[in-house]
Write an enzyme that holds these catalytic residues in place. Structure first.
Site, PDB file in Angstrom:
ATOM      1  CG  HIS A  55      -1.836  -1.236   1.281  1.00 58.32           C
ATOM      2  ND1 HIS A  55      -3.221  -1.023   0.566  1.00 58.32           N
ATOM      3  CD2 HIS A  55      -1.811  -2.508   1.680  1.00 58.32           C
ATOM      4  CE1 HIS A  55      -3.830  -2.003   0.857  1.00 58.32           C
ATOM      5  NE2 HIS A  55      -3.055  -2.938   1.407  1.00 58.32           N
ATOM      6  CG  ASN A 128      -7.793  -4.047   0.752  1.00 55.33           C
ATOM      7  OD1 ASN A 128      -6.997  -3.113   1.277  1.00 55.33           O
ATOM      8  ND2 ASN A 128      -7.391  -5.244   0.654  1.00 55.33           N
TER       9      ASN A 128
HETATM   10  C1  HEM Z   1      -2.327 -11.091   7.306  1.00 59.17           C
HETATM   11  C2  HEM Z   1      -2.610 -10.369   6.209  1.00 59.17           C
HETATM   12  C3  HEM Z   1      -1.701  -8.983   6.136  1.00 59.17           C
HETATM   13  C4  HEM Z   1      -0.875  -8.445   6.476  1.00 59.17           C
HETATM   14  C5  HEM Z   1       0.404  -9.338   7.303  1.00 59.17           C
HETATM   15  C6  HEM Z   1      -0.660  -7.333   6.251  1.00 59.17           C
HETATM   16  C7  HEM Z   1       0.506  -6.402   6.521  1.00 59.17           C
HETATM   17  C8  HEM Z   1       0.392  -4.957   5.990  1.00 59.17           C
HETATM   18  C9  HEM Z   1       1.374  -3.916   6.452  1.00 59.17           C
HETATM   19  C10 HEM Z   1       2.783  -4.400   6.991  1.00 59.17           C
HETATM   20  C11 HEM Z   1       1.106  -2.699   5.928  1.00 59.17           C
HETATM   21  C12 HEM Z   1       1.975  -1.345   6.201  1.00 59.17           C
HETATM   22  C13 HEM Z   1       1.507  -0.789   7.300  1.00 59.17           C
HETATM   23  C14 HEM Z   1       2.354   0.405   7.538  1.00 59.17           C
HETATM   24  O1  HEM Z   1       3.740   0.529   7.246  1.00 59.17           O
HETATM   25  O2  HEM Z   1       1.692   1.393   7.856  1.00 59.17           O
HETATM   26  C15 HEM Z   1      -0.347  -2.787   5.525  1.00 59.17           C
HETATM   27  C16 HEM Z   1      -0.947  -1.827   5.074  1.00 59.17           C
HETATM   28  C17 HEM Z   1      -2.304  -2.118   4.653  1.00 59.17           C
HETATM   29  N1  HEM Z   1      -2.910  -3.018   4.864  1.00 59.17           N
HETATM   30 FE1  HEM Z   1      -2.450  -5.100   5.245  1.00 59.17          FE
HETATM   31  N2  HEM Z   1      -2.000  -6.714   5.498  1.00 59.17           N
HETATM   32  C18 HEM Z   1      -2.616  -8.089   5.538  1.00 59.17           C
HETATM   33  C19 HEM Z   1      -4.042  -8.141   5.088  1.00 59.17           C
HETATM   34  C20 HEM Z   1      -4.707  -7.067   4.624  1.00 59.17           C
HETATM   35  C21 HEM Z   1      -6.182  -7.105   4.501  1.00 59.17           C
HETATM   36  C22 HEM Z   1      -6.919  -8.240   4.418  1.00 59.17           C
HETATM   37  C23 HEM Z   1      -6.551  -5.920   4.224  1.00 59.17           C
HETATM   38  C24 HEM Z   1      -8.051  -5.354   3.782  1.00 59.17           C
HETATM   39  C25 HEM Z   1      -8.783  -5.456   4.526  1.00 59.17           C
HETATM   40  C26 HEM Z   1      -5.405  -5.038   4.475  1.00 59.17           C
HETATM   41  C27 HEM Z   1      -5.348  -3.720   4.042  1.00 59.17           C
HETATM   42  C28 HEM Z   1      -4.336  -2.849   4.451  1.00 59.17           C
HETATM   43  C29 HEM Z   1      -4.370  -1.291   4.127  1.00 59.17           C
HETATM   44  C30 HEM Z   1      -5.624  -0.413   3.641  1.00 59.17           C
HETATM   45  C31 HEM Z   1      -3.146  -0.706   4.536  1.00 59.17           C
HETATM   46  C32 HEM Z   1      -2.641   0.783   4.066  1.00 59.17           C
HETATM   47  C33 HEM Z   1      -2.915   1.485   5.199  1.00 59.17           C
HETATM   48  C34 HEM Z   1      -2.696   2.860   4.995  1.00 59.17           C
HETATM   49  O3  HEM Z   1      -3.248   3.482   4.136  1.00 59.17           O
HETATM   50  O4  HEM Z   1      -1.587   3.476   5.769  1.00 59.17           O
HETATM   51  N3  HEM Z   1      -4.179  -5.946   4.440  1.00 59.17           N
HETATM   52  N4  HEM Z   1      -0.648  -4.480   5.712  1.00 59.17           N
END
Ligand code: HEM
Length: 498
Positions: A55, A128
């Site tokens: 992201h 999402n």
């Molecule tokens: C277990 C599975 C997942 C892992 C390990 C994971 C891990 C991560 C990590 C490490 C970040 C970066 C956080 C940061 O540096 O600020 C991130 C961002 C994000 N993830 Fe996931 N994620 C997973 C599944 C999902 C799912 C299922 C969704 C949706 C429902 C999702 C939505 C998001 C969103 C929207 C961001 C960006 C947030 C922002 O705008 O700063 N992720 N994710």
């Protein structure tokens, strides 16, 4: 004398000349005593922080959420406790796989993250624009994301890795099918719906709790690009979606989304035909209709994008009273992981930054760490007899009943029921949408090795014979072979196509 208009060093001294460094006259040799020059250049060297590991490309804005419905029978969350109540929010929208400089019209899910600055602390819904996900166990996440990023040898996007992983992970097929319709290329961030995606808990008191799914409905209407339009627009302007959000808010055309929930009692969740904690599944609206909650209006652009958006930290574990984490194993992993990523990406005290801190002063026994600006002092331990902060039992969450507590690595093999929802999704597409789906898959999967094309097309065939046959025709694959591959077990299919 301090003058607001004067250019200063970081320590506040007025700078006399910001165009000419201090040198000898002829030839010009720079001296080390030019403190302003050194400060300016060394700070410049330190301007970047790592981009988000996923992201990375996105945009965001502030605004407010206003409650439109009384749902106090389901939750005691303070920010939802009466109609017309307003809460400040920050929303950030993003693509998933691309780097910070990548095109934001590319086929990819879009992040839809909202931070509510409530009177009870910050509540983050990091969702999402899709109600489902590719995998249903967090242990697969790094592998999945590696296939979405660059190949470590060629440093190029890798179609083989992309489809190799997905075809060997058939639980992804609902999300893949959805992603390869035109829903995978939204026309900017304003024209898409959002979802909490995981299942959450709401509770009104310690005796009752409910399972909850969040849905954000865009009031701008859903609008998608065709594959060709997405490529053309993104080729000309890789910041199309970022710019669209910025320009609309800047000109007073504030984007809005209505928030709805689906609510199930624990018994209804137990009896539902699909596992509501499996993030590759949806709960059908005809079974549990959408209940309105409120509206989000984004009306304030960040003053400094880096401070407010790049350093923003959304974390699924950041929840408030009235909300709890459900036994959704993806959510459980996410709840603890994001703040770890943010400590590494931003720093151990990322929560103290204005964009991440709650609307009141935090009060705990955590101390120190790089860039600490907290005024918290002694005592720095609990329990203490010096008047330090104490827990309040009214913030305890309801007890979650675990029916089978045996700890193991339970195999979640893909079985017939896992194909039902993607099948229905496919059947409900119009002829035109089906055609776009097939073309979009052809243009992408067609770049992968033939054996991988066969494996993935067999998975599409398992969803629906018409779907698999259409992809097979589009890719010029042998339909008899596809049929056979669709019939054998996942292990056998993997062996036959390796
Ligand atoms: C277990 C599975 C997942 C892992 C390990 C994971 C891990 C991560 C990590 C490490 C970040 C970066 C956080 C940061 O540096 O600020 C991130 C961002 C994000 N993830 Fe996931 N994620 C997973 C599944 C999902 C799912 C299922 C969704 C949706 C429902 C999702 C939505 C998001 C969103 C929207 C961001 C960006 C947030 C922002 O705008 O700063 N992720 N994710």
């Amino acid at each position: 004398m301090y003058n607001k208009k004067n250019l200063t060093t970081n320590m506040g001294a007025t700078v006399g000349d910001d165009n000419n460094s201090i040198t000898t006259k002829n030839p010009a040799v720079t001296t080390l005593n030019d403190v302003h020059l050194l400060e300016k250049l060394t700070h410049f060297n330190a301007e970047r922080i790592p981009e988000r590991v996923v992201h990375a490309k996105g945009a965001g804005a502030f605004g407010f959420f206003i409650v439109t419905n009384d749902l106090t029978k389901y939750t005691c969350a303070n920010f939802l406790n009466m109609p017309n109540k307003k809460t400040k929010v920050l929303a950030r929208f993003s693509t998933v796989g691309g780097e910070k400089g990548s095109s934001d019209t590319k086929r990819d899910p879009r992040g839809f993250a909202v931070k509510f600055y409530t009177a009870d602390g910050n509540y983050d819904i990091a969702g999402n624009n899709t109600p489902i996900f590719f995998i249903r166990d967090a242990i697969k996440f790094p592998d999945f994301i590696h296939t979405q990023k660059r190949n470590p040898k060629t440093n190029l996007p890798d179609y083989d890795a992309y489809w190799d992983f997905l075809s060997l992970t058939p639980e992804s097929v609902f999300q893949v099918t959805r992603l390869f319709t035109d829903l995978g290329t939204p026309d900017g961030f304003r024209h898409m719906d959002g979802f909490g995606t995981n299942t959450f808990i709401w509770y009104p008191n310690l005796d009752n709790y409910y399972y909850v799914k969040y849905h954000w409905k865009t009031k701008q209407g859903v609008k998608n690009f065709s594959n060709d339009a997405a490529m053309e627009v993104g080729g000309k302007n890789p910041n199309y979606s970022v710019e669209d959000l910025y320009k609309n808010i800047a000109t007073g055309n504030f984007p809005q989304w209505d928030l709805y929930v689906q609510i199930l009692t624990p018994k209804e969740a137990r009896d539902y035909k699909y596992n509501i904690f499996d993030v590759t599944k949806i709960i059908y609206e005809e079974d549990y209709p959408l209940i309105p909650v409120g509206t989000m209006i984004l009306n304030e652009l960040p003053n400094n994008f880096f401070n407010d958006i790049e350093q923003a930290a959304f974390c699924p574990g950041s929840i408030v009273k009235g909300v709890a984490l459900s036994p959704d194993k993806m959510l459980n992993a996410r709840a603890v992981l994001y703040s770890d990523a943010q400590q590494k990406r931003i720093g151990p005290n990322f929560a103290q930054l204005p964009v991440n801190s709650p609307v009141f002063d935090i009060n705990n026994y955590q101390r120190d760490g790089a860039m600490n600006t907290s005024t918290l002092s002694a005592p720095n331990y609990f329990p203490n007899s010096f008047g330090g902060p104490t827990p309040d039992a009214s913030a305890i969450k309801p007890t979650l009943k675990i029916e089978e507590g045996d700890l193991a690595q339970y195999d979640e093999a893909v079985i017939a029921i896992d194909y039902e929802q993607p099948r229905r999704f496919y059947e409900e597409l119009t002829a035109e949408e089906k055609q776009a789906l097939i073309n979009n898959i052809k243009g992408h999967l067609g770049n992968a090795l033939k054996r991988i094309q066969y494996r993935q097309t067999a998975v599409f065939y398992k969803v629906h014979s018409e779907y698999g046959s259409s992809v097979a025709n589009a890719l010029g694959l042998d339909i008899e072979k596809i049929r056979y591959l669709a019939e054998v077990s996942d292990e056998e299919r993997a062996k036959l196509t390796s």
